[in-house]
Design a protein around this motif. Sequence first.
Motif, PDB file in Angstrom:
ATOM      1  N   LYS B  37       3.504  78.181  49.728  1.00 12.37           N
ATOM      2  CA  LYS B  37       3.049  77.170  50.683  1.00 12.37           C
ATOM      3  C   LYS B  37       3.984  75.978  50.838  1.00 12.37           C
ATOM      4  O   LYS B  37       3.832  75.193  51.769  1.00 12.37           O
ATOM      5  CB  LYS B  37       1.638  76.688  50.304  1.00 12.37           C
ATOM      6  CG  LYS B  37       0.593  77.780  50.537  1.00 12.37           C
ATOM      7  CD  LYS B  37      -0.813  77.252  50.484  1.00 12.37           C
ATOM      8  CE  LYS B  37      -1.120  76.406  51.708  1.00 12.37           C
ATOM      9  NZ  LYS B  37      -2.524  76.015  51.760  1.00 12.37           N
ATOM     10  N   LYS B  38       4.957  75.862  49.951  1.00 14.47           N
ATOM     11  CA  LYS B  38       5.928  74.775  50.122  1.00 14.47           C
ATOM     12  C   LYS B  38       7.002  75.237  51.090  1.00 14.47           C
ATOM     13  O   LYS B  38       8.179  75.389  50.741  1.00 14.47           O
ATOM     14  CB  LYS B  38       6.546  74.408  48.781  1.00 14.47           C
ATOM     15  CG  LYS B  38       5.754  73.373  48.021  1.00 14.47           C
ATOM     16  CD  LYS B  38       6.581  72.825  46.900  1.00 14.47           C
ATOM     17  CE  LYS B  38       5.718  72.216  45.832  1.00 14.47           C
ATOM     18  NZ  LYS B  38       6.490  71.960  44.619  1.00 14.47           N
ATOM     19  N   ILE B  40       8.247  75.100  55.370  1.00 18.79           N
ATOM     20  CA  ILE B  40       8.117  74.649  56.755  1.00 18.79           C
ATOM     21  C   ILE B  40       8.768  75.709  57.626  1.00 18.79           C
ATOM     22  O   ILE B  40       9.906  76.113  57.392  1.00 18.79           O
ATOM     23  CB  ILE B  40       8.784  73.278  56.977  1.00 18.79           C
ATOM     24  CG1 ILE B  40       7.988  72.186  56.249  1.00 18.79           C
ATOM     25  CG2 ILE B  40       8.886  72.955  58.471  1.00 18.79           C
ATOM     26  CD1 ILE B  40       8.638  70.811  56.256  1.00 18.79           C
ATOM     27  N   GLU B  52       0.712  83.021  66.845  1.00 19.92           N
ATOM     28  CA  GLU B  52       0.283  82.005  65.878  1.00 19.92           C
ATOM     29  C   GLU B  52      -1.051  81.350  66.238  1.00 19.92           C
ATOM     30  O   GLU B  52      -1.758  80.912  65.358  1.00 19.92           O
ATOM     31  CB  GLU B  52       1.360  80.935  65.722  1.00 19.92           C
ATOM     32  CG  GLU B  52       1.581  80.142  66.999  1.00 19.92           C
ATOM     33  CD  GLU B  52       2.756  79.189  66.914  1.00 19.92           C
ATOM     34  OE1 GLU B  52       3.411  79.120  65.874  1.00 19.92           O
ATOM     35  OE2 GLU B  52       3.024  78.513  67.923  1.00 19.92           O
ATOM     36  N   TYR B  57      -5.811  75.334  67.326  1.00 18.23           N
ATOM     37  CA  TYR B  57      -5.993  76.189  66.145  1.00 18.23           C
ATOM     38  C   TYR B  57      -4.649  76.698  65.657  1.00 18.23           C
ATOM     39  O   TYR B  57      -3.632  76.579  66.331  1.00 18.23           O
ATOM     40  CB  TYR B  57      -6.906  77.373  66.488  1.00 18.23           C
ATOM     41  CG  TYR B  57      -8.252  76.927  66.995  1.00 18.23           C
ATOM     42  CD1 TYR B  57      -9.196  76.384  66.127  1.00 18.23           C
ATOM     43  CD2 TYR B  57      -8.556  77.005  68.358  1.00 18.23           C
ATOM     44  CE1 TYR B  57     -10.427  75.946  66.602  1.00 18.23           C
ATOM     45  CE2 TYR B  57      -9.783  76.565  68.833  1.00 18.23           C
ATOM     46  CZ  TYR B  57     -10.709  76.034  67.955  1.00 18.23           C
ATOM     47  OH  TYR B  57     -11.916  75.592  68.417  1.00 18.23           O
ATOM     48  N   THR B  58      -4.672  77.294  64.467  1.00 20.82           N
ATOM     49  CA  THR B  58      -3.470  77.954  63.980  1.00 20.82           C
ATOM     50  C   THR B  58      -3.863  79.107  63.074  1.00 20.82           C
ATOM     51  O   THR B  58      -4.951  79.092  62.493  1.00 20.82           O
ATOM     52  CB  THR B  58      -2.545  76.987  63.216  1.00 20.82           C
ATOM     53  OG1 THR B  58      -1.345  77.682  62.855  1.00 20.82           O
ATOM     54  CG2 THR B  58      -3.200  76.445  61.943  1.00 20.82           C
ATOM     55  N   ASP B  61      -0.921  79.016  57.497  1.00 19.54           N
ATOM     56  CA  ASP B  61      -1.343  77.960  56.581  1.00 19.54           C
ATOM     57  C   ASP B  61      -0.151  77.201  55.989  1.00 19.54           C
ATOM     58  O   ASP B  61      -0.155  76.813  54.832  1.00 19.54           O
ATOM     59  CB  ASP B  61      -2.225  78.568  55.475  1.00 19.54           C
ATOM     60  CG  ASP B  61      -3.136  77.530  54.834  1.00 19.54           C
ATOM     61  OD1 ASP B  61      -3.225  76.414  55.385  1.00 19.54           O
ATOM     62  OD2 ASP B  61      -3.726  77.829  53.790  1.00 19.54           O
ATOM     63  N   VAL B  62       0.896  77.050  56.790  1.00 21.33           N
ATOM     64  CA  VAL B  62       2.026  76.175  56.435  1.00 21.33           C
ATOM     65  C   VAL B  62       2.349  75.361  57.699  1.00 21.33           C
ATOM     66  O   VAL B  62       1.992  75.786  58.801  1.00 21.33           O
ATOM     67  CB  VAL B  62       3.289  76.972  56.009  1.00 21.33           C
ATOM     68  CG1 VAL B  62       3.069  77.681  54.689  1.00 21.33           C
ATOM     69  CG2 VAL B  62       3.730  77.936  57.091  1.00 21.33           C
ATOM     70  N   PRO B  63       3.023  74.215  57.549  1.00 19.68           N
ATOM     71  CA  PRO B  63       3.390  73.469  58.755  1.00 19.68           C
ATOM     72  C   PRO B  63       4.395  74.252  59.601  1.00 19.68           C
ATOM     73  O   PRO B  63       5.321  74.860  59.075  1.00 19.68           O
ATOM     74  CB  PRO B  63       4.010  72.170  58.222  1.00 19.68           C
ATOM     75  CG  PRO B  63       4.249  72.387  56.780  1.00 19.68           C
ATOM     76  CD  PRO B  63       3.379  73.498  56.316  1.00 19.68           C
ATOM     77  N   VAL B  64       4.184  74.207  60.910  1.00 22.60           N
ATOM     78  CA  VAL B  64       5.040  74.947  61.840  1.00 22.60           C
ATOM     79  C   VAL B  64       5.560  73.997  62.909  1.00 22.60           C
ATOM     80  O   VAL B  64       4.796  73.220  63.487  1.00 22.60           O
ATOM     81  CB  VAL B  64       4.255  76.088  62.521  1.00 22.60           C
ATOM     82  CG1 VAL B  64       5.133  76.790  63.561  1.00 22.60           C
ATOM     83  CG2 VAL B  64       3.743  77.091  61.492  1.00 22.60           C
ATOM     84  N   LEU B  65       6.856  74.074  63.151  1.00 20.92           N
ATOM     85  CA  LEU B  65       7.450  73.362  64.288  1.00 20.92           C
ATOM     86  C   LEU B  65       7.860  74.402  65.321  1.00 20.92           C
ATOM     87  O   LEU B  65       8.772  75.189  65.089  1.00 20.92           O
ATOM     88  CB  LEU B  65       8.685  72.554  63.849  1.00 20.92           C
ATOM     89  CG  LEU B  65       9.402  71.796  64.978  1.00 20.92           C
ATOM     90  CD1 LEU B  65       8.540  70.675  65.538  1.00 20.92           C
ATOM     91  CD2 LEU B  65      10.744  71.244  64.506  1.00 20.92           C
ATOM     92  N   ASN B  66       7.156  74.414  66.435  1.00 16.88           N
ATOM     93  CA  ASN B  66       7.605  75.250  67.552  1.00 16.88           C
ATOM     94  C   ASN B  66       8.722  74.517  68.269  1.00 16.88           C
ATOM     95  O   ASN B  66       8.673  73.297  68.426  1.00 16.88           O
ATOM     96  CB  ASN B  66       6.445  75.518  68.511  1.00 16.88           C
ATOM     97  CG  ASN B  66       5.512  76.574  67.971  1.00 16.88           C
ATOM     98  OD1 ASN B  66       5.810  77.769  68.043  1.00 16.88           O
ATOM     99  ND2 ASN B  66       4.397  76.159  67.400  1.00 16.88           N
ATOM    100  N   VAL B  79      15.346  69.223  60.125  1.00 21.44           N
ATOM    101  CA  VAL B  79      14.266  69.205  59.129  1.00 21.44           C
ATOM    102  C   VAL B  79      14.866  69.147  57.719  1.00 21.44           C
ATOM    103  O   VAL B  79      14.423  68.358  56.867  1.00 21.44           O
ATOM    104  CB  VAL B  79      13.352  70.451  59.277  1.00 21.44           C
ATOM    105  CG1 VAL B  79      12.318  70.481  58.164  1.00 21.44           C
ATOM    106  CG2 VAL B  79      12.680  70.469  60.649  1.00 21.44           C
ATOM    107  N   ILE B  91      11.209  72.046  49.235  1.00 23.79           N
ATOM    108  CA  ILE B  91      10.516  72.719  50.352  1.00 23.79           C
ATOM    109  C   ILE B  91      11.471  73.706  51.043  1.00 23.79           C
ATOM    110  O   ILE B  91      12.613  73.368  51.336  1.00 23.79           O
ATOM    111  CB  ILE B  91       9.994  71.671  51.360  1.00 23.79           C
ATOM    112  CG1 ILE B  91       8.928  70.790  50.693  1.00 23.79           C
ATOM    113  CG2 ILE B  91       9.440  72.339  52.617  1.00 23.79           C
ATOM    114  CD1 ILE B  91       8.497  69.596  51.512  1.00 23.79           C
TER     115      ILE B  91
END
Lengths: 385, 301
Positions: B37-38, B40, B52, B57-58, B61-66, B79, B91
């Motif tokens: 989970k660490k 991006i 996705e 919603y998503t 369960d991790v941060p996502v940058l489209n 990043v 990360i």
Amino acid sequence: MRVIIDTGNYISAKAAQMAKPDVVAAYPITPQTTIVEGIAKYVEDGEFSGEYICVESEHSAMSACIGASAAGARTFTATSAHGLLLMHEMLHWAALARLPIVMVNVNRAIGPGWSIWADENDSVAQRDTGWLQFYCSSNQEIFDTIIQAYRLAEHKDVQLPVMVSYDGFILSHTSMPVQIPEQNEIDDFILKRVPQWKLDVDNPVTHGNIIMPKDYPSIRRAMQDAQEKALELIPEITEEWRKRFGTYHGDLVECYRCDDAEFILIAVGALGAESKVAIDELREKGRRVGLARLRVFRPFPKQAVVELAKKADLIVLDRNISVGMEGAFFSEVKAALYGSSDAKVYGYIAGLGGKDVTYKDIEAMCEKVMDGKYKGYEWYDLEGE
Amino acid sequence: MAIKDMSLEEIVLSGNAACPGCPSTMGLRIVFKALGKKTILVIPACCTSVIESLYPYTSFDVPVLNIAFEAAAAAASGVVSALRMQGREDINVVVWAGDGGTYDIGIQAMSGAFERNTNFLYICYNNQIYSNTGIQRSGATPYAAWTTTTVGGKREFSKDMGAIVRAHNIPYAATATVSYPEDLFRKVMKAKSIKGPKYIEILAPCPPGWRFSMDKTVEMGKLAVETGIWPLYEYENDKMAFNGKSKLIFEGKIERKPVEEWLKLQGRFSNLFKPQRDEERLRRIQEYVDHMWERFKQCRD
């Protein structure tokens, strides 16, 4: 406070260094190049503590700023002309993602043929990207505006990127004395960036995914509200700067000798500075004419223009052309007045591709209007050829 | 490492919008189990940007940058730099891009990020087409494959992206397929442990794009390896090492199956078999595979 004498570009690099961005991502292009060189020198001398990413294109410069800003960093980049055009897609992305990136754009004409000289068509073409746009007329204004841009962009009610433009070579490569506040004073003024959202492994959110038609209009509306909020904040920020540091270049508009004017010339950037000389000359001759130098193109200072038109008829000078229509500022000034004013608006296009426009030229343009000899929208550069 | 030893934690959540038999979600599930989970994720336009979720919603369960199609590696660079400034080098920054976003429109940004020695993992899930837009040819589409823009079959072979990536002299590059999850898992774990740019390309057999039944995704990837058209390898410290059945093929311990066995199961190659066998094009494809392995052998010698 100390005074340094340097070119617009090295002053930009100085402002960028003192704003302490975490990440700078940039790509060289004439006439912006000395900005990236200036920052590289700060890096080499240990005077810049952030990350400096020398990317392989302007598109990637803006993309890297977006990635960094999305991760919570303060960012800076600089470009010009074709570099700005290559970024275009990502300019929209940065604004829609509500990332407070600050960028310098050194105004330069678009090719072909290759032209490296001043022209506003590069930044005017970014009008609808959602970026706030400032135009500067002196190196002091460049320094002050870059620092103020961070305060504005990162304000919780704005959260939009800011572009600070100035004329290629005329300002970028001309040295002028500039007052530089102390670092701690700059730190106190800018404040720390508090991201409104960021990529965070402890709070995993998917940013920028598919948005359905029912939700999309609200993100556009929020951008519009933020730009309108900026119209209120810009005068507050410039006033606070004046109180702290003594320099001031107007808020949304800089008015010069507008009292009792029958005509007000509207000009932008270095043409605005040159126009002051023309206004002085005309006033010497007893002409009741003043100057309103627009500092901000987005958000457009509609109300300020309406106020000007209450006092006087307007003459708009554009160093850009929306081909098929007219100069962009000319259009926008008229649009601002529609339904609110009966003032006459006269327009000129001058200085495209860096063609020299002297105060004598500006005087002649104003006199033509004031003497009733204006025969319709005019390309001043081409007159007499 | 066996499948039973992998984390039970699922980062690809239920309710995503993938087609049945989709290799993207199969691959991501394994990739996430290795990354944890660490992480991006940076995703350019591709099937995964549809899979996705819909805002707000998503299914990840991790941060996502489209990010825009051609911009993933550059955005990831930003990043990475921001995280370094924050002291968060623990990360993982990972690009998850399709073959269009890698071979074609994103190659410049990827090359730049590799050259700058950016500490990130670039994963290309390669389904050999622009599938999100409805099956158009990409630089990764194989010779003779039908797509909506190569109606009579593609006339060119795909780019050798492996060679292009290796030419950047990055510390780690590997190929994988979703059909061998242990191999993929191990490669992601290895990439995670290495500093600098890493590249993993996952062959992603796409049921609607390749025209095969949705229950055959795994089989299609296995056959690609067994016929040799998709070699599994790792490139590390300037050395190539083959894995799994590709290793056995390379060492001459097993024979490659004829590539036709892979082709004939896919509707996109039906023009090679109907109305009659196209011997000329079938021969060219087999020669292409033979030649690829010849070059691998020459590299060793």
